[in-house]
Write a protein that holds these residues in place. Structure first.
Motif, PDB file in Angstrom:
ATOM      1  N   LYS A  65      -7.766  10.486  17.033  1.00 43.10           N
ATOM      2  CA  LYS A  65      -8.480   9.492  17.816  1.00 43.10           C
ATOM      3  C   LYS A  65      -7.542   8.396  18.303  1.00 43.10           C
ATOM      4  O   LYS A  65      -6.629   7.978  17.594  1.00 43.10           O
ATOM      5  N   VAL A  66      -7.764   7.941  19.532  1.00 41.88           N
ATOM      6  CA  VAL A  66      -6.969   6.883  20.136  1.00 41.88           C
ATOM      7  C   VAL A  66      -7.861   5.677  20.354  1.00 41.88           C
ATOM      8  O   VAL A  66      -8.875   5.770  21.057  1.00 41.88           O
ATOM      9  N   ARG A  67      -7.521   4.566  19.729  1.00 40.31           N
ATOM     10  CA  ARG A  67      -8.291   3.342  19.908  1.00 40.31           C
ATOM     11  C   ARG A  67      -7.367   2.261  20.478  1.00 40.31           C
ATOM     12  O   ARG A  67      -6.574   1.675  19.748  1.00 40.31           O
ATOM     13  N   PRO A  68      -7.446   2.002  21.774  1.00 39.88           N
ATOM     14  CA  PRO A  68      -6.597   0.960  22.374  1.00 39.88           C
ATOM     15  C   PRO A  68      -7.000  -0.424  21.884  1.00 39.88           C
ATOM     16  O   PRO A  68      -8.118  -0.630  21.406  1.00 39.88           O
ATOM     17  N   ASP A  69      -6.079  -1.372  22.015  1.00 39.16           N
ATOM     18  CA  ASP A  69      -6.371  -2.734  21.566  1.00 39.16           C
ATOM     19  C   ASP A  69      -7.444  -3.380  22.433  1.00 39.16           C
ATOM     20  O   ASP A  69      -8.363  -4.023  21.922  1.00 39.16           O
ATOM     21  N   LEU A  70      -7.342  -3.201  23.744  1.00 43.43           N
ATOM     22  CA  LEU A  70      -8.300  -3.791  24.679  1.00 43.43           C
ATOM     23  C   LEU A  70      -8.601  -2.813  25.803  1.00 43.43           C
ATOM     24  O   LEU A  70      -7.768  -1.989  26.168  1.00 43.43           O
ATOM     25  N   VAL A  71      -9.795  -2.937  26.351  1.00 45.02           N
ATOM     26  CA  VAL A  71     -10.204  -2.165  27.543  1.00 45.02           C
ATOM     27  C   VAL A  71     -10.880  -3.141  28.490  1.00 45.02           C
ATOM     28  O   VAL A  71     -11.695  -3.970  28.060  1.00 45.02           O
TER      29      VAL A  71
END
Length: 317
Positions: A190-196
């Protein structure tokens, strides 16, 4: 000047007086930004002193000191030296300001105490006089937890600043359920970016990182080119996100790469200025950008001082 940056009891911030400590530092600071307009504050005699001191650093050949010199030549570095545009004062405490100036001049913030010459964990040489790195604590295993907290603090601060824009922004969002391998359902893929956030033609994904050019991993190349460490990290994160096979269309991936003294990688900076600055809900979008850089630098100073204090317990005799 040495007393001002090393003596914990020195009146470093003289905001109540008409004396500007910032102007003093700009004039005599030997690690001045090579391409920064503040260099024009020097007269020809001062410029020659600056160049002579710079040559002495090169002649000493300490690769950590050379990397630090290049690090401080990057744009946006050490913006904490300015004062807040609205209040005219610095938000930093005297201790935070003192530690920041020691880091800026390649000094261990606690070098006036009795310290070991080597790190108790990795046996790294931290004595500048014998070719070591007095800023080793900025990348040592002992301070890993504090560096993680620094990252979280910077991400939250950027999130707060982006909420001032005409855009929708989410913190550590799962909105896309991005995965490097869509056939796996475990959290490792899973990839969870810091901000979107939304931008004018789609979505932007922000992966924020803070890197240290004087670390053993990067020091050899960082001593040759400003922002080289940030460049390597930017390219690595780009390759990493290229492994995400279910990326939505019209989505831009933006590695937001900072060096520990505030230098922002060129491509990260260009994206902010092109896509985000004009979304500012203000008549002066440039001021939003300047405030962003200033706030990032001050938050880095505050968190770097926590890292320095944490490391002291491992090197004091």
């Amino acid at each position: 000047y040495n007393q001002l940056v090393t003596d914990p009891n020195a009146p470093i911030r003289q905001q109540e007086q008409n004396i500007s400590i910032t102007n003093l530092i700009h004039h005599i600071e030997i690690y001045d930004n090579d391409n920064n307009s503040q260099k024009t504050l020097m007269n020809p005699f001062q410029k020659q002193i600056y160049q002579n001191m710079k040559n002495e650093i090169i002649e000493r050949g300490n690769k950590y000191e050379l990397a630090h010199l290049k690090q401080n030549g990057a744009k946006n570095t050490n913006s904490y030296l300015n004062t807040d545009s609205s209040t005219g004062i610095s938000p930093l405490t005297d201790e935070q300001f003192r530690i920041a100036n020691c880091l800026r001049t390649f000094k261990n913030p606690y070098h006036n105490q009795q310290l070991n010459d080597t790190c108790s964990h990795c046996q790294a040489n931290i004595n500048k006089e014998t070719g070591g790195n007095p800023l080793h604590f900025m990348s040592c295993f002992h301070t890993k937890g504090e560096r993680t907290r620094r990252h979280c603090a910077i991400v939250r601060m950027i999130y707060k600043k982006m909420r001032q824009l005409d855009t929708h922004v989410e913190y550590e969002s799962d909105i896309f359920d991005l995965r490097r391998n869509p056939t796996q359902s475990n959290n490792q893929s899973k990839v969870r970016p810091d901000l979107v956030s939304t931008i004018e033609d789609g979505w932007a994904i922000y992966d924020i990182a803070i890197v240290e050019p004087t670390s053993t991993t990067y020091v050899n190349n960082a001593s040759q080119t400003p922002l080289h460490t940030a460049k390597l990290t930017y390219e690595r994160k780009k390759r990493w996100y290229n492994q995400v096979t279910n990326m939505p269309n019209a989505t831009k991936v933006i590695p937001w790469i900072l060096e520990s003294t505030g230098g922002l990688y060129t491509k990260s900076r260009n994206f902010i200025r092109k896509y985000l600055m004009n979304l500012a809900i203000t008549d002066e979008p440039r001021q939003w950008y300047k405030d962003l850089i200033y706030d990032i630098n001050n938050k880095l100073v505050i968190m770097n001082s926590i890292i320095a204090r944490k490391y002291l317990q491992y090197i004091i005799l």
